[in-house]
Design a protein around this motif. Sequence first.
Motif, PDB file in Angstrom:
ATOM      1  N   ALA A 301       0.818  -1.212   0.000  1.00 39.67           N
ATOM      2  CA  ALA A 301       0.000   0.000   0.000  1.00 39.67           C
ATOM      3  C   ALA A 301       0.853   1.265   0.000  1.00 39.67           C
ATOM      4  O   ALA A 301       0.498   2.270  -0.633  1.00 39.67           O
ATOM      5  CB  ALA A 301      -0.935   0.005   1.213  1.00 39.67           C
ATOM      6  N   GLY A 302       2.001   1.217   0.690  1.00 40.24           N
ATOM      7  CA  GLY A 302       2.883   2.382   0.740  1.00 40.24           C
ATOM      8  C   GLY A 302       3.421   2.769  -0.623  1.00 40.24           C
ATOM      9  O   GLY A 302       3.681   3.946  -0.889  1.00 40.24           O
ATOM     10  N   LEU A 303       3.602   1.797  -1.516  1.00 39.07           N
ATOM     11  CA  LEU A 303       4.038   2.068  -2.884  1.00 39.07           C
ATOM     12  C   LEU A 303       2.853   2.304  -3.803  1.00 39.07           C
ATOM     13  O   LEU A 303       2.917   3.137  -4.717  1.00 39.07           O
ATOM     14  CB  LEU A 303       4.879   0.891  -3.392  1.00 39.07           C
ATOM     15  N   ALA A 304       1.764   1.579  -3.561  1.00 43.87           N
ATOM     16  CA  ALA A 304       0.610   1.646  -4.453  1.00 43.87           C
ATOM     17  C   ALA A 304      -0.034   3.027  -4.461  1.00 43.87           C
ATOM     18  O   ALA A 304      -0.516   3.479  -5.510  1.00 43.87           O
ATOM     19  CB  ALA A 304      -0.418   0.592  -4.051  1.00 43.87           C
ATOM     20  N   MET A 305      -0.064   3.712  -3.322  1.00 39.51           N
ATOM     21  CA  MET A 305      -0.730   5.021  -3.279  1.00 39.51           C
ATOM     22  C   MET A 305      -0.005   6.070  -4.127  1.00 39.51           C
ATOM     23  O   MET A 305      -0.654   6.741  -4.931  1.00 39.51           O
ATOM     24  CB  MET A 305      -0.887   5.475  -1.824  1.00 39.51           C
ATOM     25  N   PRO A 306       1.333   6.246  -3.999  1.00 43.39           N
ATOM     26  CA  PRO A 306       1.977   7.206  -4.908  1.00 43.39           C
ATOM     27  C   PRO A 306       1.907   6.791  -6.372  1.00 43.39           C
ATOM     28  O   PRO A 306       1.806   7.647  -7.259  1.00 43.39           O
ATOM     29  CB  PRO A 306       3.434   7.245  -4.415  1.00 43.39           C
ATOM     30  N   VAL A 307       1.917   5.495  -6.645  1.00 40.46           N
ATOM     31  CA  VAL A 307       1.758   5.029  -8.028  1.00 40.46           C
ATOM     32  C   VAL A 307       0.380   5.426  -8.554  1.00 40.46           C
ATOM     33  O   VAL A 307       0.238   5.863  -9.701  1.00 40.46           O
ATOM     34  CB  VAL A 307       1.959   3.500  -8.116  1.00 40.46           C
ATOM     35  N   ASP A 308      -0.630   5.301  -7.701  1.00 36.01           N
ATOM     36  CA  ASP A 308      -1.988   5.676  -8.098  1.00 36.01           C
ATOM     37  C   ASP A 308      -2.081   7.174  -8.359  1.00 36.01           C
ATOM     38  O   ASP A 308      -2.786   7.615  -9.273  1.00 36.01           O
ATOM     39  CB  ASP A 308      -2.969   5.255  -7.000  1.00 36.01           C
ATOM     40  N   VAL A 309      -1.382   7.972  -7.559  1.00 38.15           N
ATOM     41  CA  VAL A 309      -1.362   9.422  -7.768  1.00 38.15           C
ATOM     42  C   VAL A 309      -0.767   9.754  -9.131  1.00 38.15           C
ATOM     43  O   VAL A 309      -1.315  10.556  -9.904  1.00 38.15           O
ATOM     44  CB  VAL A 309      -0.568  10.119  -6.644  1.00 38.15           C
ATOM     45  N   VAL A 310       0.367   9.113  -9.459  1.00 42.71           N
ATOM     46  CA  VAL A 310       1.006   9.344 -10.763  1.00 42.71           C
ATOM     47  C   VAL A 310       0.073   8.924 -11.894  1.00 42.71           C
ATOM     48  O   VAL A 310      -0.038   9.606 -12.929  1.00 42.71           O
ATOM     49  CB  VAL A 310       2.343   8.572 -10.845  1.00 42.71           C
ATOM     50  N   VAL A 362       0.716  -1.325 -15.497  1.00 44.86           N
ATOM     51  CA  VAL A 362       1.246  -2.687 -15.338  1.00 44.86           C
ATOM     52  C   VAL A 362       1.285  -3.065 -13.864  1.00 44.86           C
ATOM     53  O   VAL A 362       0.857  -4.154 -13.458  1.00 44.86           O
ATOM     54  CB  VAL A 362       2.647  -2.801 -15.963  1.00 44.86           C
ATOM     55  N   TYR A 363       1.780  -2.148 -13.049  1.00 45.48           N
ATOM     56  CA  TYR A 363       1.876  -2.424 -11.612  1.00 45.48           C
ATOM     57  C   TYR A 363       0.492  -2.621 -11.004  1.00 45.48           C
ATOM     58  O   TYR A 363       0.264  -3.550 -10.219  1.00 45.48           O
ATOM     59  CB  TYR A 363       2.608  -1.282 -10.915  1.00 45.48           C
ATOM     60  N   GLN A 364      -0.449  -1.743 -11.364  1.00 48.27           N
ATOM     61  CA  GLN A 364      -1.797  -1.852 -10.808  1.00 48.27           C
ATOM     62  C   GLN A 364      -2.483  -3.144 -11.251  1.00 48.27           C
ATOM     63  O   GLN A 364      -3.207  -3.773 -10.476  1.00 48.27           O
ATOM     64  CB  GLN A 364      -2.634  -0.638 -11.228  1.00 48.27           C
ATOM     65  N   SER A 365      -2.256  -3.553 -12.495  1.00 45.79           N
ATOM     66  CA  SER A 365      -2.856  -4.794 -12.994  1.00 45.79           C
ATOM     67  C   SER A 365      -2.350  -5.991 -12.209  1.00 45.79           C
ATOM     68  O   SER A 365      -3.126  -6.865 -11.813  1.00 45.79           O
ATOM     69  CB  SER A 365      -2.547  -4.973 -14.483  1.00 45.79           C
ATOM     70  N   TRP A 366      -1.047  -6.027 -11.978  1.00 44.21           N
ATOM     71  CA  TRP A 366      -0.479  -7.131 -11.201  1.00 44.21           C
ATOM     72  C   TRP A 366      -1.041  -7.146  -9.790  1.00 44.21           C
ATOM     73  O   TRP A 366      -1.431  -8.191  -9.264  1.00 44.21           O
ATOM     74  CB  TRP A 366       1.040  -6.991 -11.143  1.00 44.21           C
ATOM     75  N   ARG A 367      -1.131  -5.963  -9.214  1.00 45.65           N
ATOM     76  CA  ARG A 367      -1.560  -5.884  -7.817  1.00 45.65           C
ATOM     77  C   ARG A 367      -3.027  -6.272  -7.646  1.00 45.65           C
ATOM     78  O   ARG A 367      -3.399  -6.904  -6.661  1.00 45.65           O
ATOM     79  CB  ARG A 367      -1.327  -4.455  -7.322  1.00 45.65           C
ATOM     80  N   GLN A 368      -3.887  -5.902  -8.601  1.00 42.87           N
ATOM     81  CA  GLN A 368      -5.313  -6.143  -8.444  1.00 42.87           C
ATOM     82  C   GLN A 368      -5.774  -7.477  -9.037  1.00 42.87           C
ATOM     83  O   GLN A 368      -6.841  -7.967  -8.671  1.00 42.87           O
ATOM     84  CB  GLN A 368      -6.119  -5.013  -9.106  1.00 42.87           C
ATOM     85  N   LEU A 369      -4.983  -8.061  -9.948  1.00 45.45           N
ATOM     86  CA  LEU A 369      -5.396  -9.316 -10.575  1.00 45.45           C
ATOM     87  C   LEU A 369      -4.634 -10.510 -10.010  1.00 45.45           C
ATOM     88  O   LEU A 369      -5.218 -11.447  -9.483  1.00 45.45           O
ATOM     89  CB  LEU A 369      -5.214  -9.247 -12.089  1.00 45.45           C
ATOM     90  N   GLY A 370      -3.314 -10.493 -10.179  1.00 48.68           N
ATOM     91  CA  GLY A 370      -2.506 -11.564  -9.589  1.00 48.68           C
ATOM     92  C   GLY A 370      -2.331 -12.789 -10.453  1.00 48.68           C
ATOM     93  O   GLY A 370      -1.459 -13.609 -10.191  1.00 48.68           O
ATOM     94  N   SER A 371      -3.141 -12.976 -11.501  1.00 47.53           N
ATOM     95  CA  SER A 371      -2.991 -14.160 -12.358  1.00 47.53           C
ATOM     96  C   SER A 371      -3.590 -13.848 -13.725  1.00 47.53           C
ATOM     97  O   SER A 371      -4.446 -12.970 -13.868  1.00 47.53           O
ATOM     98  CB  SER A 371      -3.685 -15.375 -11.739  1.00 47.53           C
ATOM     99  N   TRP A 372      -3.149 -14.607 -14.719  1.00 50.24           N
ATOM    100  CA  TRP A 372      -3.688 -14.407 -16.067  1.00 50.24           C
ATOM    101  C   TRP A 372      -5.164 -14.790 -16.123  1.00 50.24           C
ATOM    102  O   TRP A 372      -5.956 -14.172 -16.832  1.00 50.24           O
ATOM    103  CB  TRP A 372      -2.888 -15.234 -17.081  1.00 50.24           C
ATOM    104  N   SER A 373      -5.547 -15.817 -15.399  1.00 50.81           N
ATOM    105  CA  SER A 373      -6.937 -16.286 -15.458  1.00 50.81           C
ATOM    106  C   SER A 373      -7.914 -15.233 -14.959  1.00 50.81           C
ATOM    107  O   SER A 373      -9.076 -15.205 -15.374  1.00 50.81           O
ATOM    108  CB  SER A 373      -7.099 -17.567 -14.631  1.00 50.81           C
ATOM    109  N   ALA A 374      -7.450 -14.343 -14.064  1.00 51.83           N
ATOM    110  CA  ALA A 374      -8.346 -13.314 -13.522  1.00 51.83           C
ATOM    111  C   ALA A 374      -8.793 -12.322 -14.592  1.00 51.83           C
ATOM    112  O   ALA A 374      -9.800 -11.642 -14.422  1.00 51.83           O
ATOM    113  CB  ALA A 374      -7.653 -12.568 -12.384  1.00 51.83           C
ATOM    114  N   PHE A 375      -8.044 -12.238 -15.704  1.00 50.85           N
ATOM    115  CA  PHE A 375      -8.464 -11.348 -16.792  1.00 50.85           C
ATOM    116  C   PHE A 375      -9.826 -11.766 -17.353  1.00 50.85           C
ATOM    117  O   PHE A 375     -10.643 -10.919 -17.704  1.00 50.85           O
ATOM    118  CB  PHE A 375      -7.434 -11.367 -17.926  1.00 50.85           C
TER     119      PHE A 375
END
Length: 624
Positions: A301-310, A362-375
């Motif tokens: 979460a500490g990294l995800a929030m500034p990434v979300d801001v960007v 890319v980072y947000q997709s990995w964080r919120q999905l976690g697997s190819w099947s989740a697409f």
Amino acid sequence: MTPTIAPRVRTLVLLFVAALGVLLAGAAPASAHAALTGSDPQQGAVVKQAPARVALTFSEKVALNDDALRVLDPKGKRVDDGKPSEVSGTTYAVALHSGLPDGTYTVTYQVVSADSHPVSGAYTFSIGAPSQTSVSVGGQTAGGGVVGGLYGLGRYVSYAGFIVMTGGAAFVLACWRRGTGVRAVQRLVVSGWVALTAATLALLLLRGAYTTSGKAADIIDLDLLGQVLQTKSGAALVSRLLLLAAAALFIAVLFGAYDKRDGEEEKRDLTFGLAIGGTVVAAGLAASWAMAEHASVGLQAGLAMPVDVVHLLAVAAWLGGLTALLVALYFAPADTPVEAAAVRRFSAVAFGSVLALVATGVYQSWRQLGSWSAFTDTRYGQLLLIKIGLVALLVGLASISRRWTGRLSDPVVQRTTKKERVTAPAADSARAAQLARQQAAMEAARRKQQRDADPDRFGLRRSVLAEAAVAVVLLAVTTALTSTEPGRTEEAAKAATASSSTSSSSSVAGSGAVTLDVPFDTGGKDGKGVVSIDLDPARVGANEMHVYVTRPDGRAYDVPELKIAFTLTAKDIGPLPVVPDHITTGHWSADGVQIPMAGDWKVAVTVRTSDIDQVTVSKNAQIG
């Protein structure tokens, strides 16, 4: 608009695919958007003695109020003490009254997840033996109804307002400083501020009703408003309002004092100050979303929030700047056309924004999905695929705009002199003023016609308009994504439900009962789920059958129609139809289900989820 540089684009695509593959392959557990992952007693369980409490386990911490967890008896009377509490970690419990009689009890929950979204559901368990119940909670959906629709609209308007205000101001300051004096551009940026401010106030008022009762009358409940102000979401909305006051000052200076400055050096100093102040305010506004939604909980979460801001700032710079460019191309005065150099500067800004979007996306997709099947297996993944497709279409349209930009040249603006404009006798001042206005209007029309006659500028306007149309749809999909359960959480809930069903099946199998879990998909909206059939004692003769229907996330699901049929193909017996009685949300039962002989029976389930969406699925079971 983005530069059309084929090798660079190909490199970016390859890097995007490679990075996404590495990230998704090495995914670790995370959570956001709470889901029910366990309960005690379990859904559909039949316990011999009344439990002292009901405990629910979620995928993340949730916020509770006195009505967050409720337990209702078969008549709909509340039988808990109304004081839910945290037991440990993400498990919460509510104590039950002593001496509860046998029958079917309904557990309902309505909580707020750590990422600010309301989550609700219900299930049943029985003491002694199942019974009929008058409880119906099929319409209970957190964040639904009129209030939910208004809240969703408010979220969309707030995102749109932020993008237009921030991107429009950035376009003027970084790409087209002459635009500070263009009325149409001023109105665009101010409209963005007004929209964001009004939507934020509306969200603050709607928040209490949205996360609790869902009733429109509760919008003006001051007690609920006071509770909202003490939550993380309430603090974020109040912070946004305070930052909007600073944004109002920034806009006033940009289109007021800045536009009136004549000295180049003085204007340069003010530009630097506005750039720093505007960036700080814009980042603060973006953080008001990041600190209260998906980015604020779960993995990193500490990294995800500034990434979300960007990510939000990049979207605003690209799409908001695109909107400002569109307004400038269509509505700028003939004597103040947007220059080719300004369009090219915005093209560079847009390309940098796309780079930032790719990296953060890319980072947000990995964080919120976690697997190819989740697409493909989760709604979040499906919406994300639509978003990726829209972004690709937008980039394709931007490449067309870039071609027109390369051909663009500045129109020659011929200014008429005062002598040319006023030819009437000085004695007739009223007549002279009227003639002057007429000639000015004719001159403006002539300049506009001359500007519009430029085929390159006309082509650029059309391609930018197409980009803006796609951007409107893209913003709607993005808004839907922010309120959708992330793929990681949905898959975790499915796994927990499957584990619960397996353990339940194992315990029942020892007593001679049969449990079948039959997934279905009618193909329509909200058409997926699982039908669980319990047949006890699964022997020749009369049997008791309980049927439970759940959504993919494990919540109880009331389908409009449910039918069961038994067929023994080897003996050419059947189909033997059974229409179970509806007990409560997601629960049906039938007594005296006759099985005439032992064998490998095909159990067919017909599920209808709408007026036109229906499917029949089946599974075999050894009975007798």
